[in-house]
Design a protein around this motif. Structure first.
Motif, PDB file in Angstrom:
ATOM      1  N   UNK A  17      27.896 -49.288  69.484  1.00  0.00           N
ATOM      2  CA  UNK A  17      27.109 -49.139  68.258  1.00  0.00           C
ATOM      3  C   UNK A  17      26.121 -50.298  68.101  1.00  0.00           C
ATOM      4  N   UNK A  18      26.589 -51.531  68.385  1.00  0.00           N
ATOM      5  CA  UNK A  18      25.686 -52.673  68.314  1.00  0.00           C
ATOM      6  C   UNK A  18      24.564 -52.556  69.346  1.00  0.00           C
ATOM      7  N   UNK A  19      24.919 -52.093  70.550  1.00  0.00           N
ATOM      8  CA  UNK A  19      23.908 -51.917  71.585  1.00  0.00           C
ATOM      9  C   UNK A  19      22.880 -50.867  71.176  1.00  0.00           C
ATOM     10  N   UNK A  20      23.343 -49.773  70.585  1.00  0.00           N
ATOM     11  CA  UNK A  20      22.414 -48.735  70.148  1.00  0.00           C
ATOM     12  C   UNK A  20      21.506 -49.239  69.034  1.00  0.00           C
ATOM     13  N   UNK A  21      22.090 -50.035  68.100  1.00  0.00           N
ATOM     14  CA  UNK A  21      21.251 -50.604  67.043  1.00  0.00           C
ATOM     15  C   UNK A  21      20.205 -51.545  67.624  1.00  0.00           C
ATOM     16  N   UNK A  22      20.630 -52.357  68.614  1.00  0.00           N
ATOM     17  CA  UNK A  22      19.674 -53.258  69.254  1.00  0.00           C
ATOM     18  C   UNK A  22      18.588 -52.479  69.983  1.00  0.00           C
ATOM     19  N   UNK A  23      18.969 -51.397  70.659  1.00  0.00           N
ATOM     20  CA  UNK A  23      17.977 -50.575  71.351  1.00  0.00           C
ATOM     21  C   UNK A  23      17.003 -49.942  70.367  1.00  0.00           C
ATOM     22  N   UNK A  24      17.545 -49.448  69.239  1.00  0.00           N
ATOM     23  CA  UNK A  24      16.656 -48.856  68.236  1.00  0.00           C
ATOM     24  C   UNK A  24      15.707 -49.898  67.659  1.00  0.00           C
ATOM     25  N   UNK A  25      16.227 -51.115  67.396  1.00  0.00           N
ATOM     26  CA  UNK A  25      15.361 -52.178  66.883  1.00  0.00           C
ATOM     27  C   UNK A  25      14.296 -52.555  67.911  1.00  0.00           C
ATOM     28  N   UNK A  26      14.715 -52.584  69.187  1.00  0.00           N
ATOM     29  CA  UNK A  26      13.768 -52.907  70.250  1.00  0.00           C
ATOM     30  C   UNK A  26      12.671 -51.856  70.332  1.00  0.00           C
ATOM     31  N   UNK A  27      13.080 -50.585  70.298  1.00  0.00           N
ATOM     32  CA  UNK A  27      12.086 -49.514  70.356  1.00  0.00           C
ATOM     33  C   UNK A  27      11.160 -49.552  69.145  1.00  0.00           C
ATOM     34  N   UNK A  28      11.735 -49.861  67.969  1.00  0.00           N
ATOM     35  CA  UNK A  28      10.900 -49.942  66.768  1.00  0.00           C
ATOM     36  C   UNK A  28       9.887 -51.083  66.886  1.00  0.00           C
ATOM     37  N   UNK A  29      10.349 -52.250  67.403  1.00  0.00           N
ATOM     38  CA  UNK A  29       9.430 -53.371  67.572  1.00  0.00           C
ATOM     39  C   UNK A  29       8.338 -53.049  68.586  1.00  0.00           C
TER      40      UNK A  29
END
Length: 309
Positions: free
Chosen positions: A181-193
């Motif tokens: 879940x943390x990895x997915x949140x980080x990936x989503x934040x990365x994609x958003x950035x």
């Protein structure tokens, strides 16, 4: 007949009627739709009864099993499975199967549902054991197809066909779930950035392109305006020069046609003198040499007029 004899006959008739009813019950067998009855004679398989009304030999034939020929669905409880990267996941499955051979399903296996469950567990461990957790989570179709192929091949001799296998869920350990879940949140934040940066870059590029195009258009407009203004000034100068040339030509032609004498020219020259004094900057006058000649001519003109008077 005596009363005792009548009673004996009645009892015999009742017993005969009961025997007939029992005989009919044992003889007639009604099999429901989508079922098959397995008949044994003296403990040995004899025949398979289809759906509908059937006749058997009473007290000799025995309908031992009623097999459901419809497609059945059985859900097995979650089973722990160890992946290739030594992580334990819990997988629960749903099996869709159908009995195709009632005789084989009766005599080739004691309990085909339990057998399918155990075979599903072992096959699932073999398939998922060769995958990492990430691969197992993203390869449901591959696991379903592999599991179905193994089950269908093994259950064919039992008279059972496995039509479909579905994984209801693959549940990793709670710690792994939190990390994922943390990895997915980080990936989503990365994609958003990344998307935000891309949007800002595209916006800056488009703004710069717009400013460039605007500057080019402004320069071209100014250039065109200057060209048109210069062309207008040139045309105006040409027209003024042509007008002045025509005016000079007309004046010269008029003078030539009038054939003026020296007296008229001197008079016109004196009329033009006041215009030389117009304006605040005209403080110093330079008189040409012809001015004295014009004055002399004018004096002679006035003296002649006085003599005539």
């Amino acid at each position: 007949m005596r009363g005792s004899e009548v009673e004996a006959v009645a009892v015999i008739l009742v017993l005969g009627l009961i025997l007939v009813i029992v005989f009919l019950v044992k003889t007639v067998r009604i099999v429901p739709q989508a079922f098959a009855g397995v008949v044994e004679r003296f403990g040995k398989y004899h025949a398979t009864l289809p759906a509908g009304l059937n006749m058997v030999v009473p007290f000799i034939d025995n309908v031992r099993y009623m097999i459901d020929l419809r497609e059945n669905v059985v859900s097995f409880p979650p089973q722990p499975v160890i992946t290739e990267d030594n992580l334990t996941v819990s997988i629960d499955t749903v099996i869709y199967f159908q009995v195709t051979d009632p005789v084989a399903a009766t005599y080739e296996i004691a309990n085909y549902i339990q057998a399918i469950e155990q075979l599903t567990m072992t096959t699932l461990r073999n398939i998922v054991g060769g995958m990492t957790l990430e691969h197992a989570l993203t390869s449901r179709d591959q696991i379903n197809n592999g599991l179905r192929g193994e089950l269908d091949g093994a259950t064919g001799k039992w008279g059972v066909r496995v039509n479909r296998v579905e994984l209801k869920g693959i549940d990793p350990p709670p710690s792994i779930s939190d990390a994922m879940e943390q990895q997915m949140r980080a990936e989503r934040s990365k994609r958003a950035a990344i998307l935000t940066a891309e949007g800002e870059r595209q916006s800056a590029i488009l703004t710069a392109e717009g400013n460039k195009q605007a500057a080019i258009l402004n320069a071209e407009g100014a250039k065109t305006a200057l060209i048109l203004s210069a062309e207008g000034d040139r045309e105006a100068a040409i027209l003024r020069a042509q007008g002045e040339a025509q005016a000079i030509g007309q004046v010269f032609q008029a003078i030539h046609d009038g054939n003026p004498d020296q007296k008229l020219l001197a008079y016109q020259y004196l009329q033009a003198m006041p215009k030389l004094a117009e304006g605040s900057a005209n403080k110093v006058w330079i008189l040409p040499s012809e001015f004295s000649g014009a004055l002399a001519g004018l004096g002679k003109l006035t003296d002649g007029a006085a003599d005539q008077a």
